[in-house]
Design a protein around this motif. Structure first.
Motif, PDB file in Angstrom:
ATOM      1  N   MET A  17       0.862  -1.178   0.000  1.00 56.44           N
ATOM      2  CA  MET A  17       0.000   0.000   0.000  1.00 56.44           C
ATOM      3  C   MET A  17       0.896   1.224   0.000  1.00 56.44           C
ATOM      4  SD  MET A  17      -2.959  -1.156   2.648  1.00 56.44           S
ATOM      5  CE  MET A  17      -4.251  -0.133   2.010  1.00 56.44           C
ATOM      6  N   THR A  18       0.422   2.284  -0.613  1.00 58.27           N
ATOM      7  CA  THR A  18       1.182   3.517  -0.694  1.00 58.27           C
ATOM      8  C   THR A  18       0.561   4.540   0.239  1.00 58.27           C
ATOM      9  OG1 THR A  18       1.641   3.006  -3.001  1.00 58.27           O
ATOM     10  CG2 THR A  18       2.040   5.269  -2.289  1.00 58.27           C
ATOM     11  N   ASP A  19       1.399   5.190   1.062  1.00 57.23           N
ATOM     12  CA  ASP A  19       0.876   6.203   1.981  1.00 57.23           C
ATOM     13  C   ASP A  19       0.786   7.557   1.275  1.00 57.23           C
ATOM     14  OD1 ASP A  19       3.443   7.326   1.995  1.00 57.23           O
ATOM     15  OD2 ASP A  19       3.965   6.528   3.963  1.00 57.23           O
ATOM     16  N   SER A  24       5.859   3.114  -0.345  1.00 55.99           N
ATOM     17  CA  SER A  24       5.208   1.812  -0.439  1.00 55.99           C
ATOM     18  C   SER A  24       5.498   1.021   0.830  1.00 55.99           C
ATOM     19  CB  SER A  24       5.744   1.053  -1.658  1.00 55.99           C
ATOM     20  OG  SER A  24       5.146  -0.216  -1.732  1.00 55.99           O
ATOM     21  N   TRP A  25       4.444   0.428   1.403  1.00 59.98           N
ATOM     22  CA  TRP A  25       4.571  -0.377   2.621  1.00 59.98           C
ATOM     23  C   TRP A  25       4.010  -1.759   2.347  1.00 59.98           C
ATOM     24  CZ3 TRP A  25       7.035   1.596   6.784  1.00 59.98           C
ATOM     25  CH2 TRP A  25       7.176   2.973   6.847  1.00 59.98           C
ATOM     26  N   GLN A  26       4.767  -2.775   2.741  1.00 60.94           N
ATOM     27  CA  GLN A  26       4.266  -4.136   2.619  1.00 60.94           C
ATOM     28  C   GLN A  26       3.280  -4.383   3.741  1.00 60.94           C
ATOM     29  OE1 GLN A  26       7.126  -7.386   2.579  1.00 60.94           O
ATOM     30  NE2 GLN A  26       5.621  -8.641   3.632  1.00 60.94           N
ATOM     31  N   ILE A  73      -3.865   5.022  11.049  1.00 59.90           N
ATOM     32  CA  ILE A  73      -3.931   6.354  11.664  1.00 59.90           C
ATOM     33  C   ILE A  73      -3.679   7.428  10.610  1.00 59.90           C
ATOM     34  CG2 ILE A  73      -2.755   7.926  13.271  1.00 59.90           C
ATOM     35  CD1 ILE A  73      -2.273   5.367  15.036  1.00 59.90           C
ATOM     36  N   GLU A  74      -2.671   7.196   9.780  1.00 62.40           N
ATOM     37  CA  GLU A  74      -2.349   8.168   8.734  1.00 62.40           C
ATOM     38  C   GLU A  74      -3.485   8.282   7.722  1.00 62.40           C
ATOM     39  OE1 GLU A  74       0.689   7.752   5.275  1.00 62.40           O
ATOM     40  OE2 GLU A  74       1.760   8.497   7.034  1.00 62.40           O
TER      41      GLU A  74
END
Length: 173
Positions: A17-19, A24-26, A73-74
């Motif tokens: 997912m991209t914040d 990019s976060w797995q 949260i973000e």
């Protein structure tokens, strides 16, 4: 294929997912692992009456809990939907003599409810609830009863609802 990735077990499927900053976060992952069963000496008896080394399927549905919570949260900028908000409703008694009734009201609401009976002004306590992004605020004074509660939704919408109607409404969120 993910060049430079640290997957040494075997094939894997990842959800990234991209914040809001474009990072990019797995999040979730499922991996096929033939290494760990071999290291632990794990075997099973196959249909051919011979020992075989099993494969292990690793899964992490959310990635790490900390990473998941940080992204959540973000994503919501702290303004969580009602169902996940740490404090779902804040009851604010107007005066000192309303505190007991406000506590009794809070005890009858089957959600995560807090009573702000601090010595701040009512306006300051409402503002604090807004800053803390509390989804619902119930202001309780002389005019309020189980049949008519002053309800403020996050974002500013105000209404008068009976306790049963409020609980029914919250149950659909």
């Amino acid at each position: 294929m993910n060049e430079g990735d640290g997957a040494f077990y075997g094939p894997k499927i990842d959800l990234h997912m991209t914040d809001v900053l474009g990072r990019s976060w797995q999040m979730g992952t499922i991996q096929l692992d033939s290494q760990m069963p071999r290291q632990f000496g794990l075997t099973y008896m196959g249909a051919d009456n011979r020992e075989h080394t099993p494969y292990v399927v690793h899964r992490a549905l959310l990635g790490s809990l900390e990473r998941f919570m940080g992204i959540l949260i973000e994503h919501y900028a702290g303004a969580f939907p009602f169902w996940i908000a740490p404090v779902q409703i804040r009851v604010i008694p107007v005066g000192e003599h309303h505190r007991e009734a406000a506590q009794a009201l809070a005890a009858r609401i089957p959600y995560r409810v807090e009573v702000d009976d601090s010595d701040e002004t009512v306006g300051k306590r409402i503002r604090n609830a807004e800053v803390e992004k509390i989804p619902y605020v119930v202001v309780y004074g002389d005019k309020e009863s189980d049949d008519a509660l002053a309800v403020r939704e996050r974002g500013g919408e105000q209404s008068t609802l009976g306790l049963a109607d409020l609980i029914g409404k919250l149950g659909t969120l």
